[in-house]
Write a protein that holds these residues in place. Structure first.
Motif, PDB file in Angstrom:
ATOM      1  N   PRO A 169       6.682   4.001  14.676  1.00 53.05           N
ATOM      2  CA  PRO A 169       5.395   3.753  13.995  1.00 53.05           C
ATOM      3  C   PRO A 169       4.546   5.002  13.840  1.00 53.05           C
ATOM      4  N   SER A 170       4.896   6.092  14.528  1.00 56.70           N
ATOM      5  CA  SER A 170       4.121   7.329  14.389  1.00 56.70           C
ATOM      6  C   SER A 170       4.605   8.173  13.213  1.00 56.70           C
ATOM      7  N   VAL A 171       5.706   7.741  12.577  1.00 56.92           N
ATOM      8  CA  VAL A 171       6.279   8.528  11.484  1.00 56.92           C
ATOM      9  C   VAL A 171       6.177   7.755  10.172  1.00 56.92           C
ATOM     10  N   ILE A 172       5.235   8.144   9.326  1.00 59.30           N
ATOM     11  CA  ILE A 172       5.142   7.634   7.956  1.00 59.30           C
ATOM     12  C   ILE A 172       4.947   8.839   7.051  1.00 59.30           C
ATOM     13  N   TYR A 173       5.232   8.662   5.763  1.00 61.08           N
ATOM     14  CA  TYR A 173       5.157   9.806   4.864  1.00 61.08           C
ATOM     15  C   TYR A 173       4.379   9.455   3.599  1.00 61.08           C
ATOM     16  N   VAL A 174       3.779  10.468   2.994  1.00 64.04           N
ATOM     17  CA  VAL A 174       3.011  10.295   1.764  1.00 64.04           C
ATOM     18  C   VAL A 174       3.922   9.743   0.667  1.00 64.04           C
ATOM     19  N   GLY A 175       3.454   8.686  -0.001  1.00 64.02           N
ATOM     20  CA  GLY A 175       4.241   8.055  -1.055  1.00 64.02           C
ATOM     21  C   GLY A 175       5.042   6.865  -0.576  1.00 64.02           C
ATOM     22  N   GLN A 176       5.128   6.645   0.732  1.00 65.23           N
ATOM     23  CA  GLN A 176       5.883   5.520   1.276  1.00 65.23           C
ATOM     24  C   GLN A 176       5.171   4.202   0.973  1.00 65.23           C
ATOM     25  N   ILE A 177       5.927   3.181   0.575  1.00 69.33           N
ATOM     26  CA  ILE A 177       5.351   1.855   0.348  1.00 69.33           C
ATOM     27  C   ILE A 177       5.359   1.085   1.657  1.00 69.33           C
ATOM     28  N   LEU A 178       4.197   0.582   2.053  1.00 69.07           N
ATOM     29  CA  LEU A 178       4.089  -0.261   3.238  1.00 69.07           C
ATOM     30  C   LEU A 178       3.545  -1.629   2.823  1.00 69.07           C
ATOM     31  N   TYR A 179       4.219  -2.670   3.279  1.00 75.61           N
ATOM     32  CA  TYR A 179       3.764  -4.030   3.008  1.00 75.61           C
ATOM     33  C   TYR A 179       2.942  -4.511   4.189  1.00 75.61           C
ATOM     34  N   TYR A 180       1.742  -5.038   3.918  1.00 74.94           N
ATOM     35  CA  TYR A 180       0.843  -5.396   5.004  1.00 74.94           C
ATOM     36  C   TYR A 180       0.699  -6.893   5.206  1.00 74.94           C
ATOM     37  N   ARG A 181       1.415  -7.689   4.414  1.00 70.86           N
ATOM     38  CA  ARG A 181       1.475  -9.143   4.686  1.00 70.86           C
ATOM     39  C   ARG A 181       2.677  -9.753   3.996  1.00 70.86           C
ATOM     40  N   TYR A 238       0.851  -1.181   0.000  1.00 71.53           N
ATOM     41  CA  TYR A 238       0.000   0.000   0.000  1.00 71.53           C
ATOM     42  C   TYR A 238       0.890   1.235   0.000  1.00 71.53           C
ATOM     43  N   VAL A 239       0.507   2.254  -0.768  1.00 75.84           N
ATOM     44  CA  VAL A 239       1.265   3.495  -0.803  1.00 75.84           C
ATOM     45  C   VAL A 239       0.535   4.531   0.038  1.00 75.84           C
ATOM     46  N   VAL A 240       1.243   5.093   1.002  1.00 77.21           N
ATOM     47  CA  VAL A 240       0.648   6.008   1.974  1.00 77.21           C
ATOM     48  C   VAL A 240       0.063   7.232   1.279  1.00 77.21           C
ATOM     49  N   GLN A 241      -1.182   7.576   1.668  1.00 82.36           N
ATOM     50  CA  GLN A 241      -1.905   8.710   1.109  1.00 82.36           C
ATOM     51  C   GLN A 241      -1.943   9.858   2.122  1.00 82.36           C
ATOM     52  N   PRO A 242      -2.220  11.083   1.690  1.00 82.08           N
ATOM     53  CA  PRO A 242      -2.352  12.204   2.629  1.00 82.08           C
ATOM     54  C   PRO A 242      -3.398  11.900   3.693  1.00 82.08           C
TER      55      PRO A 242
END
Length: 309
Positions: A297-309, A266-270
């Motif tokens: 975990p409180s620091v993520i940025y728009v456009g960052q790729i996060l893998y959820y599984r 998932y790519v982080v959205q605003p």
């Protein structure tokens, strides 16, 4: 006398300079650009001494950078050498082949002069051998389809810790900031490109951009019949340490876009938070933190790729 000679020899060995991890030849200034650099005035960029331009074309399985055509046309019109890079999110060799085909298909209509480049996303839990398998699958498929030998972009730590010697035949574009030279990695004897700062400025591009040095080894050699063999490694040539106030550069290492790029990513959205993303995919903040190696975990940025599984 023999003891004295032995002691002298030991001293010479201890004080002999170590082999420096240097460039594969004479260096040239270059930049890399993506949608995050906005509208680039390549005619002004060319006047700063930049000679090579890397353009992000694709990410993952289906995302095409909306500025890649404009950037390619602009770089060509300004008389700059240009090439393309792909941000690869594959976790298996099959996924790598699929992404390589997407990348090669997207850039097929361009007569680019620089090697096609792969950056492999670090957000995967694979062994060194598995990571190298994925990288090789991508690189070999790109070479088969384009007839051009590809190159690798990665951080100095990735080159050292995540890849094995099977990738040595491919040219390395390494990223390491705030250093007099990139650190050695035990695989590549020289570098073909070095991204040495993320806070440069260049006329024709707004905001901070990365600073690069490239060598002629980044130039592609089209093969009409079969893929080229391993890149020959020229003798390293000494180069002065780049000044931090230089006025040429590329965008920071290929950055994820605001579009999903893989079935398990998932790519982080605003406005997103890790809690919200965890709820979206029926997982936990703790699981996301561990899966993606997040320090906070409180620091993520728009456009960052996060893998959820």
């Amino acid at each position: 006398m023999k003891k004295c000679l032995a002691a002298l020899l030991a001293l010479l060995l201890l004080t002999a300079p170590a082999f420096a991890f240097g460039p594969a030849g004479e260096t040239m200034h270059g930049i890399d650009v993506s949608v995050y650099r906005g509208s680039v005035d390549f005619s002004r960029v060319a006047q700063t001494g930049v000679r090579m331009v890397y353009i992000r074309s694709t990410l993952g399985f289906s995302y095409v950078d909306p500025t890649h055509e404009r950037n390619a046309d602009g770089a060509k019109a300004a008389g700059l050498e240009f090439g393309f890079y792909h941000f690869c999110t594959a976790s298996t060799t099959d996924e790598a082949v699929r992404q390589a085909r997407f990348f090669a298909r997207t850039i097929a209509r361009y007569d680019y002069g620089l090697k096609p480049v792969m950056e492999l996303s670090p957000a995967r839990k694979l062994t060194r051998a598995e990571t190298t398998d994925v990288a090789l699958a991508f690189l070999q498929e790109v070479e088969r389809l384009t007839g051009r030998e590809p190159a690798i972009y990665c951080s100095a730590s990735t080159a050292r810790d995540d890849y094995d010697s099977r990738l040595a035949p491919y040219s390395l574009w390494v990223a390491q900031y705030g250093a007099r030279e990139p650190e050695e990695n035990g695989i590549w004897p020289t570098w073909a490109g070095w991204q040495y700062s993320e806070r440069g400025r260049v006329d024709g591009i707004e905001g901070n951009v990365d600073l690069d040095l490239f060598t002629a080894e980044m130039r592609a050699q089209p093969e009409p019949t079969q893929s080229a063999g391993p890149t020959s490694v020229p003798t390293p040539a000494p180069t002065a340490t780049p000044a931090p106030t230089a006025t040429i550069a590329p965008t920071a290492c290929p950055t994820p876009t605001a579009a999903p790029c893989a079935a398990n990513a998932y790519v982080v959205q605003p406005g997103d938070t890790l809690t919200r993303i965890a709820q979206m995919f029926s997982t936990t903040v703790e699981a996301l933190t561990e899966r993606n190696g997040l320090a906070d975990p409180s620091v993520i940025y728009v456009g960052q790729i996060l893998y959820y599984r």
